[in-house]
Design an enzyme around this catalytic site. Structure first.
Site, short mmCIF file in Angstrom:
data_model
loop_
_atom_site.label_atom_id
_atom_site.label_comp_id
_atom_site.label_asym_id
_atom_site.label_seq_id
_atom_site.Cartn_x
_atom_site.Cartn_y
_atom_site.Cartn_z
N HIS A 165 -13.34 0.95 2.54
CA HIS A 165 -12.31 1.14 3.58
C HIS A 165 -11.64 2.51 3.52
CE1 HIS A 165 -12.11 -2.98 5.27
NE2 HIS A 165 -12.76 -3.24 4.15
N ASP A 371 -7.45 9.87 5.82
CA ASP A 371 -7.33 8.43 6.05
C ASP A 371 -8.71 7.88 6.37
OD1 ASP A 371 -6.01 6.00 6.41
OD2 ASP A 371 -4.48 6.85 7.72
C1 GDG Z 1 -6.75 1.13 4.54
C2 GDG Z 1 -7.21 2.58 4.75
C3 GDG Z 1 -8.22 1.92 6.94
C4 GDG Z 1 1.89 -1.37 8.79
N1 GDG Z 1 3.23 -1.43 8.77
C5 GDG Z 1 3.55 -2.67 9.23
C6 GDG Z 1 2.37 -3.34 9.52
N2 GDG Z 1 1.37 -2.52 9.23
C7 GDG Z 1 -0.06 -2.84 9.41
C8 GDG Z 1 -0.61 -2.07 10.58
C9 GDG Z 1 -2.09 -1.98 10.23
C10 GDG Z 1 -2.08 -1.95 8.69
O1 GDG Z 1 -0.81 -2.43 8.27
C11 GDG Z 1 -2.27 -0.53 8.16
O2 GDG Z 1 -3.60 -0.15 8.30
P1 GDG Z 1 -4.04 1.38 8.25
O3 GDG Z 1 -5.46 1.44 8.67
O4 GDG Z 1 -3.16 2.19 9.13
O5 GDG Z 1 -3.79 1.91 6.77
P2 GDG Z 1 -4.01 1.39 5.22
O6 GDG Z 1 -3.04 0.32 4.88
O7 GDG Z 1 -3.91 2.62 4.38
O8 GDG Z 1 -5.50 0.79 5.19
C12 GDG Z 1 -7.30 2.91 6.23
C13 GDG Z 1 -7.85 0.47 6.60
O9 GDG Z 1 -7.75 0.27 5.19
C14 GDG Z 1 -8.88 -0.51 7.15
O10 GDG Z 1 -10.16 -0.21 6.73
O11 GDG Z 1 -8.09 2.10 8.34
O12 GDG Z 1 -7.80 4.22 6.41
O13 GDG Z 1 -6.35 3.50 4.08
O14 GDG Z 1 -2.78 -3.12 10.64
O15 GDG Z 1 -0.33 -2.77 11.75
N3 GDG Z 1 2.35 -4.60 10.02
C15 GDG Z 1 3.56 -5.21 10.23
N4 GDG Z 1 4.74 -4.60 9.93
C16 GDG Z 1 4.79 -3.36 9.45
O16 GDG Z 1 5.88 -2.83 9.17
N5 GDG Z 1 3.57 -6.45 10.74
#
Ligand code: GDG
Length: 461
Positions: A165, A371
């Site tokens: 990921h 990312d």
């Molecule tokens: C890793 C990789 C890759 C965030 N704040 C809140 C909240 N979130 C949710 C978002 C989103 C998830 O968390 C974050 O996903 P990201 O992809 O932006 O980032 P990472 O956590 O670093 O994830 C990344 C991912 O894995 C998948 O393969 O894209 O590159 O680093 O879904 O919505 N959800 C809620 N409240 C929040 O305050 N409910």
């Protein structure tokens, strides 16, 4: 027809423990929500750590077991010491910074690989104990990179897929890792290794060439007597659910509250508080904008959600201090009695507020230094059922390869970012809508079910 066994470091739940009682809630992270639908709609098992403290009472453990079983979840218990070495030190303190190109964050002496191996072996043992002939195993992410090879030793014929990921770094960086070959060999126990982008797969094949002298042909490499397929599968989001939520009454009411001041444009950022997400430079770009374009004073606001993450690690405490100092400085320098430029929220928000923020934003800022994908960018697009809003997106997020109609920025170029934010805020309505329509077509078509179906179809082919 065999079952699917999903394996990730953490199970897709959050456990809260109150004496002997236990409460389970679903986690909302990208991986958990992404695979949640696959798990809900099949006979799959999900193997991982529950996050429950090793000191929980026997009664609490029994209560947990019952609840896990009813959700087809299988726990790999971890001791406090294992959590500290395998999870915090090696996975988050060494592999995470290295795979995000932050070599200077590596500790001078790296110890604990044996624990990484022994914990990975426990996951492999647990999978082997649950799996039946014909089952398919899908292992996830950087904490479990040795599991494919360890499971292959235990079950030579089982079908194993692995998905990374996070980015796979350029070999010039990856080669600094003392255990580089051992980690790569761990992955090669799988039948299919998947990355988010073609570029990360390219880094991996370059590492294979230099370490093992292996070349990829037609997406496949020959490794010993086996062949391993290497693919890229850009992860999507559950766009239908985000679209539906964006039209929900509660979300619309919350979004109207956020937009109560009609003369103020709204910039939004939503990130885990992680140094890879580029928050300090984003704040500096916002500060620069207020200096170079004073016409925005009292006319814009940045709402930044920064969800606490990995708080036990010094690097995370340090980025938090930097971010909080910057927010304080900018608010102190530019704020007036009736206007605060930045609203900083250092906790997670609920799904309603999250969707309302996506829906209310004039501009969403996604400016990581690196990312793997970044699902926030795609969730924003999926939520814009009104066809409006501008996405400012770092060229170093995997999502930038697909979301080419976003305003693409270099997150290291603070001046450039500040000008791009100005451009986003002043973009003519027709151009905003035309760009958003192109983004929406992509995100709607390539959603998370397409991602999991394509990966699994490639694995069984
Ligand atoms: C890793 C990789 C890759 C965030 N704040 C809140 C909240 N979130 C949710 C978002 C989103 C998830 O968390 C974050 O996903 P990201 O992809 O932006 O980032 P990472 O956590 O670093 O994830 C990344 C991912 O894995 C998948 O393969 O894209 O590159 O680093 O879904 O919505 N959800 C809620 N409240 C929040 O305050 N409910």
């Amino acid at each position: 027809m065999g079952r699917l066994i999903i394996v990730s470091n953490r199970l897709p739940i959050t456990v809260s423990c109150d004496g002997d009682g236990i409460e389970l809630s679903s986690s909302s992270g990208g991986l958990a929500t992404g695979l949640g639908a696959v798990h809900a709609n099949s006979e799959s098992l999900w193997v991982g750590w529950s996050g429950l403290d090793a000191s929980a009472s026997p009664a609490a453990r029994r209560a947990l077991q019952t609840q896990l079983t009813s959700r087809r979840l299988v726990e790999v218990p971890l001791s406090d010491e294992e959590v500290s070495i395998f999870y915090e030190h090696i996975s988050n303190g060494v592999i995470w910074p290295m795979f995000h190109d932050q070599l200077e964050r590596l500790p001078d002496v790296i110890e604990g690989w044996e624990t990484y191996e022994s914990v990975n072996a426990r996951y492999a043992d647990m999978i082997a104990a649950c799996a039946r002939p014909g089952d398919t195993i899908w292992i996830h992410d950087y904490q479990l990179m040795r599991v494919p090879a360890l499971l292959r030793e235990r079950m030579p014929d089982v079908r194993i897929g692995f998905f990374l990921h996070i980015p796979f770094p350029n070999p010039e960086i990856f080669f600094a890792l003392p255990r580089r070959q051992w980690l790569v060999e761990g992955l090669l126990g799988a039948d299919l290794v998947g990355f988010h982008t073609r570029r990360y797969r390219g880094h991996f094949t370059a590492a294979l060439r230099r370490l093992l002298g292996i070349e990829m042909k037609n997406d496949v490499i020959a490794y010993g007597k086996r062949s391993v397929r290497l693919g890229y599968f850009p992860m999507g989001v559950d766009s239908a659910t985000y679209a539906e939520r964006a039209a929900d009454r509660k979300v619309l009411a919350e979004s109207a509250r956020l937009r109560a001041d009609r003369d103020v444009c709204l910039l939004v950022g939503i990130d885990r508080l992680d140094y890879s997400k580029g928050l300090p430079r984003r704040l500096l770009a916002f500060e620069r904008l207020l200096t170079t374009h004073p016409e925005w004073l009292e006319r814009i606001r940045l709402v930044q959600v920064a969800v606490p993450s990995r708080e036990g690690l010094a690097a995370y405490q340090s980025v938090r201090r930097t971010v909080e100092e910057l927010v304080g400085r900018i608010n102190g320098r530019f704020g007036t009695h009736r206007w605060t430029p930045i609203r900083y929220i250092n906790r997670s928000v609920n799904d309603t507020v999250l969707s309302a923020l996506y829906r209310a934003a004039d501009v969403l800022l996604v400016t990581p230094l690196r990312d793997g994908m970044n699902l926030v960018a795609k969730e924003f697009v999926a939520s814009r059922v009104d066809g409006d809003g501008v996405l400012v997106l770092s060229e170093f997020a995997g999502a930038a390869d697909e979301l080419t109609r976003a305003l693409i920025v270099n997150p290291y170029d603070v001046d450039g970012m500040s000008e791009s934010i100005n451009l986003a805020l002043t973009m003519p309505r027709a151009e905003r809508r035309e760009r958003m329509q192109a983004l929406r077509e992509h995100v709607t078509k390539h959603d998370v079910s397409e991602w999991s179906e394509t990966f699994l179809a490639t694995l069984v082919q």
